[in-house]
Scaffold this motif. Structure first.
Motif, short mmCIF file in Angstrom:
data_model
loop_
_atom_site.label_atom_id
_atom_site.label_comp_id
_atom_site.label_asym_id
_atom_site.label_seq_id
_atom_site.Cartn_x
_atom_site.Cartn_y
_atom_site.Cartn_z
N THR A 50 0.88 -1.35 0.02
CA THR A 50 0.08 -0.10 -0.05
C THR A 50 0.66 1.31 0.05
O THR A 50 0.54 2.20 -0.72
CB THR A 50 -0.87 0.00 1.32
OG1 THR A 50 -1.95 -1.11 1.11
CG2 THR A 50 -1.70 1.45 1.48
N ALA A 51 2.10 1.23 0.81
CA ALA A 51 2.91 2.47 0.94
C ALA A 51 3.39 2.84 -0.49
O ALA A 51 3.33 3.86 -0.88
CB ALA A 51 3.90 2.24 1.69
N TYR A 52 3.57 1.70 -1.18
CA TYR A 52 4.44 1.95 -2.61
C TYR A 52 3.45 2.31 -3.61
O TYR A 52 3.43 3.55 -4.39
CB TYR A 52 4.85 0.56 -3.35
CG TYR A 52 5.49 0.78 -4.71
CD1 TYR A 52 6.49 1.44 -4.79
CD2 TYR A 52 4.63 0.10 -5.62
CE1 TYR A 52 7.02 1.81 -6.17
CE2 TYR A 52 5.12 0.29 -6.86
CZ TYR A 52 6.36 1.04 -7.07
OH TYR A 52 6.62 1.33 -8.45
N PRO A 62 7.89 -3.19 -4.01
CA PRO A 62 7.77 -4.81 -3.69
C PRO A 62 8.00 -5.76 -4.86
O PRO A 62 8.35 -6.79 -4.63
CB PRO A 62 6.23 -5.02 -3.01
CG PRO A 62 5.70 -3.59 -3.09
CD PRO A 62 6.45 -2.97 -4.07
N LEU A 63 7.87 -5.10 -6.33
CA LEU A 63 7.95 -5.97 -7.39
C LEU A 63 9.20 -6.89 -7.40
O LEU A 63 9.27 -8.03 -7.69
CB LEU A 63 7.67 -5.10 -8.54
CG LEU A 63 7.88 -6.06 -9.73
CD1 LEU A 63 6.78 -7.16 -9.87
CD2 LEU A 63 7.56 -5.12 -11.11
N PRO A 64 10.54 -6.20 -7.28
CA PRO A 64 11.89 -6.92 -7.34
C PRO A 64 11.74 -8.14 -6.50
O PRO A 64 12.18 -9.37 -6.94
CB PRO A 64 12.97 -5.89 -7.26
CG PRO A 64 12.19 -4.51 -7.60
CD PRO A 64 10.59 -4.87 -6.91
N TYR A 90 -1.82 -6.30 -7.59
CA TYR A 90 -1.26 -4.91 -8.42
C TYR A 90 -0.36 -5.44 -9.39
O TYR A 90 -0.36 -4.91 -10.53
CB TYR A 90 -1.07 -3.95 -7.42
CG TYR A 90 -0.52 -2.49 -8.24
CD1 TYR A 90 -1.49 -1.92 -8.84
CD2 TYR A 90 0.78 -2.38 -8.20
CE1 TYR A 90 -1.02 -0.56 -9.60
CE2 TYR A 90 1.20 -1.21 -8.89
CZ TYR A 90 0.53 -0.27 -9.53
OH TYR A 90 0.64 0.90 -10.14
N PHE A 91 0.49 -6.54 -9.02
CA PHE A 91 1.75 -6.68 -9.92
C PHE A 91 1.53 -7.83 -10.48
O PHE A 91 2.44 -8.66 -10.94
CB PHE A 91 2.94 -6.83 -8.87
CG PHE A 91 3.39 -5.51 -8.00
CD1 PHE A 91 3.93 -4.62 -8.66
CD2 PHE A 91 2.92 -5.47 -6.81
CE1 PHE A 91 4.01 -3.36 -7.70
CE2 PHE A 91 3.15 -4.49 -5.97
CZ PHE A 91 3.72 -3.26 -6.53
N TYR A 92 0.03 -8.49 -10.32
CA TYR A 92 -0.09 -9.77 -11.03
C TYR A 92 0.57 -10.15 -12.40
O TYR A 92 1.17 -11.24 -12.49
CB TYR A 92 -1.63 -9.96 -10.84
CG TYR A 92 -1.88 -11.48 -11.33
CD1 TYR A 92 -2.02 -12.61 -10.69
CD2 TYR A 92 -2.44 -11.81 -12.69
CE1 TYR A 92 -2.49 -13.70 -11.00
CE2 TYR A 92 -2.32 -12.97 -13.23
CZ TYR A 92 -2.56 -14.04 -12.44
OH TYR A 92 -2.93 -15.45 -13.00
N ASP A 93 0.18 -9.36 -13.27
CA ASP A 93 0.86 -9.33 -14.60
C ASP A 93 2.06 -9.51 -14.79
O ASP A 93 2.61 -10.36 -15.52
CB ASP A 93 0.10 -8.33 -15.64
CG ASP A 93 -1.28 -8.37 -15.77
OD1 ASP A 93 -1.89 -9.34 -15.63
OD2 ASP A 93 -2.03 -7.33 -15.99
N LYS A 134 -6.99 2.03 -4.38
CA LYS A 134 -6.36 2.73 -5.29
C LYS A 134 -6.07 1.97 -6.81
O LYS A 134 -6.27 2.70 -8.07
CB LYS A 134 -5.12 3.45 -4.99
CG LYS A 134 -4.57 4.64 -6.08
CD LYS A 134 -3.47 5.38 -5.38
CE LYS A 134 -2.77 6.28 -6.40
NZ LYS A 134 -1.58 6.97 -5.96
N ASP A 135 -5.66 0.90 -6.68
CA ASP A 135 -5.00 0.31 -7.84
C ASP A 135 -6.18 -0.26 -8.74
O ASP A 135 -5.89 -1.02 -9.80
CB ASP A 135 -4.19 -0.97 -7.48
CG ASP A 135 -4.62 -2.26 -6.77
OD1 ASP A 135 -5.67 -2.37 -6.82
OD2 ASP A 135 -3.86 -2.71 -5.91
#
Length: 240
Positions: A50-52, A62-64, A90-93, A134-135
């Protein structure tokens, strides 16, 4: 170990523990060998999602580390991944793009359960972290399924963040009155026919302080059921 799945957890740890608890509790087991084969990665130091999402310029992504987890675990050959963190979808794809192993989509599973459990529902409420709000991961799934989404008011969103962060994440504590108050507002004040619990810490609240008659779809619960369904299917295929 063969015919297993991998859980990418630790976001947060109490929520992951709740997922694993439900997973084991619902597995129809009569001895040790009846339980499911899985690897749990409790990556607690993944930066806050959420912070990101709400302030990417001032917070680490958080993605890397999640991509690294997926790539490392993919080398072991799991049949699928479970990601018990709604906001991380949010990073699913991007995460699915770095592996050929299917990643279960928790928001999609949650929305898909509405037709079965609440066939007359038209207005679908959502309570979640501000990152998930938000996402808009749930917005798309809800709209694509033909429902009208009911967003929480700013006040409800703040109360929900308190339930998640000040309660479960910080103190491993669930305030039943606050949780039920949030549901009451979503159903009786905003007119939701059903409310999606779109955060695994809210799933912790549901597990510990349910005891209510509000119509809810627990996203984590749906992920648990799908994990069991797929795991039992692959165990049967192994046996045959």
């Amino acid at each position: 170990m063969k015919k297993f799945f991998t859980i990418i957890g630790g976001m947060g740890t109490q929520a992951t523990e709740s997922y694993v608890h439900l997973l084991n509790k619902r597995t129809p087991a009569h001895n040790d060998q009846d339980y499911l084969n899985y690897i749990l990665v409790n990556h607690a130091t993944v930066p806050d999602r959420t912070a990101y999402i709400t302030d990417p310029e001032n917070n680490p992504s958080p993605l890397p580390p999640l991509e690294e987890d997926i790539q490392q675990q993919s080398k072991l050959g799991p049949e699928f991944f479970a990601l018990p963190c709604n906001t991380a979808h949010y990073f699913y794809d991007q995460l699915q793009s770095v592996t050929d192993v299917p990643i279960l989509h928790m928001p999609r599973l949650a929305v898909g359960a509405i037709a079965k459990k609440f066939p007359h529902a038209r207005k679908v409420g959502l309570i979640a972290t501000k990152g998930t709000l938000k996402d808009k991961v749930y917005d798309k799934e809800i709209a694509d399924a033909g429902y009208e989404i009911v967003h929480p008011t700013d006040e409800i969103a703040d109360e929900t963040m308190d339930l998640i962060y000040k309660g479960v994440k910080e103190q491993d504590y669930v305030d039943p009155k606050l949780y039920h108050h949030i549901l009451n507002q979503m159903v009786n004040e905003l007119g939701s026919d059903v409310v999606i619990l779109g955060c695994t810490e809210i799933s912790v609240a549901e597990e510990r302080a349910g005891n209510h008659d509000y119509p809810v779809i627990d996203a984590q619960s749906e992920l648990v059921d799908e994990s069991i369904r797929l795991a039992e299917k692959m165990q049967k295929n192994k046996a045959s």
